[in-house]
Design a protein around this motif. Structure first.
Motif, short mmCIF file in Angstrom:
data_model
loop_
_atom_site.label_atom_id
_atom_site.label_comp_id
_atom_site.label_asym_id
_atom_site.label_seq_id
_atom_site.Cartn_x
_atom_site.Cartn_y
_atom_site.Cartn_z
N THR A 98 -8.80 -4.28 13.69
CA THR A 98 -8.35 -5.12 12.59
C THR A 98 -8.69 -6.57 12.90
O THR A 98 -8.85 -6.95 14.06
N GLU B 2 -2.53 -11.84 5.88
CA GLU B 2 -3.69 -10.99 5.54
C GLU B 2 -4.25 -10.31 6.78
O GLU B 2 -4.40 -10.92 7.83
N GLN C 38 -7.52 -7.69 7.78
CA GLN C 38 -8.74 -7.00 7.36
C GLN C 38 -8.91 -5.75 8.21
O GLN C 38 -8.86 -5.80 9.43
N THR D 26 -11.92 -3.98 3.91
CA THR D 26 -10.83 -4.27 2.97
C THR D 26 -9.86 -5.26 3.58
O THR D 26 -9.49 -5.14 4.75
N TYR E 197 -6.04 -6.62 3.31
CA TYR E 197 -4.72 -6.27 2.83
C TYR E 197 -3.85 -7.53 2.87
O TYR E 197 -3.76 -8.17 3.91
N THR E 198 -3.22 -7.87 1.74
CA THR E 198 -2.39 -9.07 1.64
C THR E 198 -0.92 -8.66 1.52
O THR E 198 -0.58 -7.78 0.72
N ASN F 274 -0.45 2.41 4.60
CA ASN F 274 -0.32 1.92 3.22
C ASN F 274 0.97 2.40 2.58
O ASN F 274 1.61 1.66 1.84
N PRO G 270 0.98 -3.05 0.85
CA PRO G 270 0.55 -4.44 0.66
C PRO G 270 0.77 -4.89 -0.78
O PRO G 270 0.90 -4.08 -1.69
N SER H 168 -1.53 -6.67 -2.33
CA SER H 168 -2.84 -6.47 -2.96
C SER H 168 -3.88 -6.10 -1.91
O SER H 168 -3.68 -6.30 -0.71
N LEU H 169 -4.97 -5.56 -2.43
CA LEU H 169 -6.15 -5.22 -1.63
C LEU H 169 -7.35 -5.89 -2.27
O LEU H 169 -7.41 -6.02 -3.49
N ARG H 170 -8.31 -6.30 -1.44
CA ARG H 170 -9.56 -6.83 -1.99
C ARG H 170 -10.66 -6.53 -0.99
O ARG H 170 -10.41 -6.41 0.21
#
Length: 79
Positions: A5, A12, A14, A18, A20-21, A44, A49, A51-53
């Protein structure tokens, strides 16, 4: 099973491609610890989280695939 990670900020994390916030640092900490020993799907569910981006790859100035940049003329008359 250990997944690498990257901590991009206090809230946040990563994982692979991805980001994860989370609402709080403690939640991000718990998720990051979870991913070290368990599956991402399990973490998860246990530490959802906000949000995810997708993670955007870092752009390098010498990358031939990056978008071009046109700078304005500074001082003087354009040719």
């Amino acid at each position: 099973m250990s997944i690498m990670t990257i901590r991009t900020s206090d809230t946040e994390v990563q994982v692979e491609q991805t980001v994860y916030t989370f609402a709080k640092k403690d939640e991000a900490d718990a998720f990051q610890r979870c991913v070290a020993d368990r599956s991402i799907d399990t973490c998860n569910r246990e530490h959802p989280p906000l949000s995810l981006r997708p993670a955007t790859p870092e752009m390098r100035p010498d990358d031939p695939n990056r978008d071009s940049t046109i700078s304005p003329t500074v001082g003087g008359t354009p040719l």
